[in-house]
Motif scaffolding. Sequence first.
Motif, mmCIF file in Angstrom:
data_model
loop_
_atom_site.group_PDB
_atom_site.id
_atom_site.type_symbol
_atom_site.label_atom_id
_atom_site.label_comp_id
_atom_site.label_asym_id
_atom_site.label_seq_id
_atom_site.Cartn_x
_atom_site.Cartn_y
_atom_site.Cartn_z
ATOM 1 N N LEU A 138 0.937 -1.228 0.233
ATOM 2 C CA LEU A 138 -0.017 0.115 0.119
ATOM 3 C C LEU A 138 0.521 1.509 -0.076
ATOM 4 N N GLN A 139 1.538 0.729 0.603
ATOM 5 C CA GLN A 139 2.854 2.914 0.598
ATOM 6 C C GLN A 139 3.566 2.714 -0.950
ATOM 7 N N GLU A 140 3.644 1.715 -1.472
ATOM 8 C CA GLU A 140 4.010 2.334 -2.978
ATOM 9 C C GLU A 140 2.886 2.315 -4.065
ATOM 10 N N ARG A 141 1.740 2.146 -3.558
ATOM 11 C CA ARG A 141 0.702 1.820 -4.311
ATOM 12 C C ARG A 141 -0.283 2.681 -4.413
ATOM 13 N N CYS A 142 -0.605 3.367 -3.142
ATOM 14 C CA CYS A 142 -1.507 3.928 -3.073
ATOM 15 C C CYS A 142 -1.236 5.624 -3.234
ATOM 16 N N PRO A 143 0.438 5.569 -3.411
ATOM 17 C CA PRO A 143 0.032 7.444 -3.348
ATOM 18 C C PRO A 143 0.585 7.244 -4.796
ATOM 19 N N GLU A 144 0.471 6.166 -6.001
ATOM 20 C CA GLU A 144 0.154 6.249 -6.902
ATOM 21 C C GLU A 144 -1.062 7.092 -7.635
ATOM 22 N N THR A 145 -2.286 5.912 -6.456
ATOM 23 C CA THR A 145 -3.876 6.288 -6.894
ATOM 24 C C THR A 145 -3.282 7.883 -6.398
ATOM 25 N N LEU A 146 -2.813 8.472 -5.914
ATOM 26 C CA LEU A 146 -2.798 9.789 -5.633
ATOM 27 C C LEU A 146 -2.620 10.820 -6.879
ATOM 28 N N VAL A 147 -1.471 10.324 -7.621
ATOM 29 C CA VAL A 147 -0.753 11.050 -8.648
ATOM 30 C C VAL A 147 -1.586 11.522 -9.856
ATOM 31 N N LEU A 148 -2.409 9.451 -9.436
ATOM 32 C CA LEU A 148 -3.243 9.816 -10.898
ATOM 33 C C LEU A 148 -5.074 10.166 -10.876
ATOM 34 N N THR A 149 -4.864 10.921 -9.866
ATOM 35 C CA THR A 149 -6.926 11.443 -9.673
ATOM 36 C C THR A 149 -6.014 12.769 -10.563
ATOM 37 N N TYR A 150 -5.524 13.285 -11.372
ATOM 38 C CA TYR A 150 -5.613 13.946 -12.140
ATOM 39 C C TYR A 150 -4.792 13.558 -13.125
ATOM 40 N N ALA A 151 -4.753 12.422 -13.739
ATOM 41 C CA ALA A 151 -3.431 12.255 -15.016
ATOM 42 C C ALA A 151 -4.897 11.859 -15.497
ATOM 43 N N MET A 152 -4.558 11.780 -16.821
ATOM 44 C CA MET A 152 -5.028 10.975 -17.816
ATOM 45 C C MET A 152 -5.931 9.788 -17.773
ATOM 46 N N HIS A 153 -6.803 9.428 -17.292
ATOM 47 C CA HIS A 153 -7.933 8.369 -17.192
ATOM 48 C C HIS A 153 -7.367 7.249 -18.602
ATOM 49 N N TRP A 154 -6.714 6.783 -18.915
ATOM 50 C CA TRP A 154 -6.670 5.970 -19.969
ATOM 51 C C TRP A 154 -7.302 4.687 -20.218
ATOM 52 N N PRO A 155 -8.830 4.793 -20.859
ATOM 53 C CA PRO A 155 -8.559 2.712 -21.365
ATOM 54 C C PRO A 155 -7.548 1.704 -20.679
ATOM 55 N N ASN A 156 -7.122 0.980 -20.432
ATOM 56 C CA ASN A 156 -6.236 -0.363 -20.570
ATOM 57 C C ASN A 156 -5.412 -0.021 -19.209
ATOM 58 N N ARG A 157 -5.403 1.647 -19.027
ATOM 59 C CA ARG A 157 -3.985 2.186 -17.739
ATOM 60 C C ARG A 157 -3.962 1.602 -17.177
ATOM 61 N N GLN A 158 -2.136 0.556 -17.417
ATOM 62 C CA GLN A 158 -1.895 -0.053 -16.612
ATOM 63 C C GLN A 158 -0.854 0.907 -15.425
ATOM 64 N N ARG A 159 -1.058 0.173 -13.787
ATOM 65 C CA ARG A 159 0.010 0.833 -13.062
ATOM 66 C C ARG A 159 2.010 0.604 -13.014
ATOM 67 N N ASP A 160 2.267 1.467 -11.996
ATOM 68 C CA ASP A 160 4.052 1.253 -12.815
ATOM 69 C C ASP A 160 3.883 0.925 -11.017
ATOM 70 N N THR A 161 3.336 0.874 -10.456
ATOM 71 C CA THR A 161 4.017 0.153 -9.328
ATOM 72 C C THR A 161 3.539 -0.873 -8.891
ATOM 73 N N VAL A 162 4.811 -1.441 -7.438
ATOM 74 C CA VAL A 162 4.642 -3.085 -6.902
ATOM 75 C C VAL A 162 4.507 -3.934 -8.532
ATOM 76 N N ARG A 163 4.956 -3.880 -9.564
ATOM 77 C CA ARG A 163 4.771 -4.819 -10.704
ATOM 78 C C ARG A 163 5.732 -5.633 -10.196
ATOM 79 N N ASN A 164 5.005 -7.352 -10.849
ATOM 80 C CA ASN A 164 5.933 -8.012 -10.917
ATOM 81 C C ASN A 164 6.013 -8.949 -9.911
ATOM 82 N N LEU A 165 5.057 -8.784 -9.116
ATOM 83 C CA LEU A 165 5.091 -9.599 -7.567
ATOM 84 C C LEU A 165 5.014 -11.214 -8.578
ATOM 85 N N ARG A 166 3.892 -11.626 -9.052
ATOM 86 C CA ARG A 166 3.400 -12.405 -9.766
ATOM 87 C C ARG A 166 3.920 -13.157 -10.483
ATOM 88 N N ARG A 167 4.521 -13.928 -11.174
ATOM 89 C CA ARG A 167 4.704 -14.485 -12.677
ATOM 90 C C ARG A 167 4.578 -16.152 -12.524
#
Length: 483
Positions: free
Chosen positions: A394-423
């Motif tokens: 949460l400490q990595e992912r939730c700040p990204e939510t704040l950043v994306l609040t006013y960012a473009m809300h694209w279809p299929n938008r992918q998150r950048d934080t906390v990736r590659n946890l499960r492969r």
Amino acid sequence: MKKDLPSHAQVVIIGGGIHGCSVAYHLAKQGLTDVVLLERKQLTSGTTWHAAGLVGQLQGSHATTAFAKYGIELLQEIEAETGQNPGYRRSGSISIAVNDERMAELKRKADFAKLHGIEAHYLETAEIQERWPLMNPDGVLGGIYMPSDGSANPVDLTTALAKGARMRGAKVFENIKVEEVLTRGNKAVGVRTDQGTISADYVVNCGGMWARDLGRQNGVGVPLHACEHYYLVTEAIENLPSDLPVLRSYCDGTYWKEDAGKLLFGFAHFQAKPWGMKGISEDFEFDSLPFVEEDVMEVLELAMNRVPLLQETGIRTFFNGPESYSYDGRFILGQAPDISNYFVLGGVNSTGIQSGSGAGRAVAQWIIDGHPPIDLSEMDPKRCEEFQARDPYLQERCPETLVLTYAMHWPNRQRDTVRNLRRTPFYHPMKARGACFTEAQGWERPGWFAPEGVEPKYEYSFGRQNWFPMCKRNRRPRVKLLR
């Protein structure tokens, strides 16, 4: 002085911010009056008191739009009912675009609002400047005007909800801390407080920043975390029009509203920081956080360009306060996955004042009727897996939510934080074949495959995105069935 707590209530609500008071008000209004609301300090003392108070209806889903629309309706009625003025100002709002993509997004949202019977109009740049003469029009392509939007006083609105609940028989207690939600056989049966125990048929966790830790005691994942959130208030501005609409410039990451002869302007940060990583002080009440100029300078420069008057106007208030954000940008509203009669409402991502009334009503209707009033599956707490309610995630992912609040809300938008946890075991072979990975519940899975010489990366658009020709080319041929 010890409060005289009841030994039982049909519903116990934890948290006296906008959400808890809204649930109490709507339960009592619909006839369920055996309700107790418990607040650890004073009403609104967590996050609600320092909210900017914007009420806007340009939302992205049916449920959130319905919540915001109802919130406006209630603001226009609650004073006559309770005698408490919620501070509603129907100034309207204008959202501006400085590029074609943002204009497309705003027009799509305006069409969505109209589906709900909400008035919305496109404005040319000259019309916007006429309504908002302080704005620098350079680069502005146009915008969307919402006449019924505006602002409210967060404390006054919450007070009105609490008063309306009390008028109908609900009990509101301050300075009582809930230490534990009591369960029996996977069912919530009450709460233990620092001043006694109350048995209950239903428990509603509206604890805001504290909701995550409270839920964790019973294995209930509440995937939110507090982040630092700034706004500034100028010195008094001579001849500032009192009827200025709320102005939002998403690409500049800023919003403005007139505030008693001054301008309040806030930020949707390009970088954001979590707060309370080591816990929240027991004494926290109406507290603010240190103001770090470097955190806002990039957005402040854009704000001063968009509203040049700021370059010659002093700042009276530099404010930084904690607000809760969810891990995926959606509300957390509904019944806990493994404990019946335990409801959660939180993680509304800076939209509590505009959405709190509607969200609280939805929880109340769910409790009374035994089912949600509308499709709320997007907000279901069950969507959260165990690791997504843990602090490191949460400490990595939730700040990204704040950043994306006013960012473009694209279809299929992918998150950048906390990736590659499960492969899966096929991750590396698929990557070697040009897989462009998407993420779902932590799993990396191929969204599409790029041919040799093409970078496997999303290029977002409201039209056909860059993956479309690759998927079209790689689709399997249809098999003609023999009859």
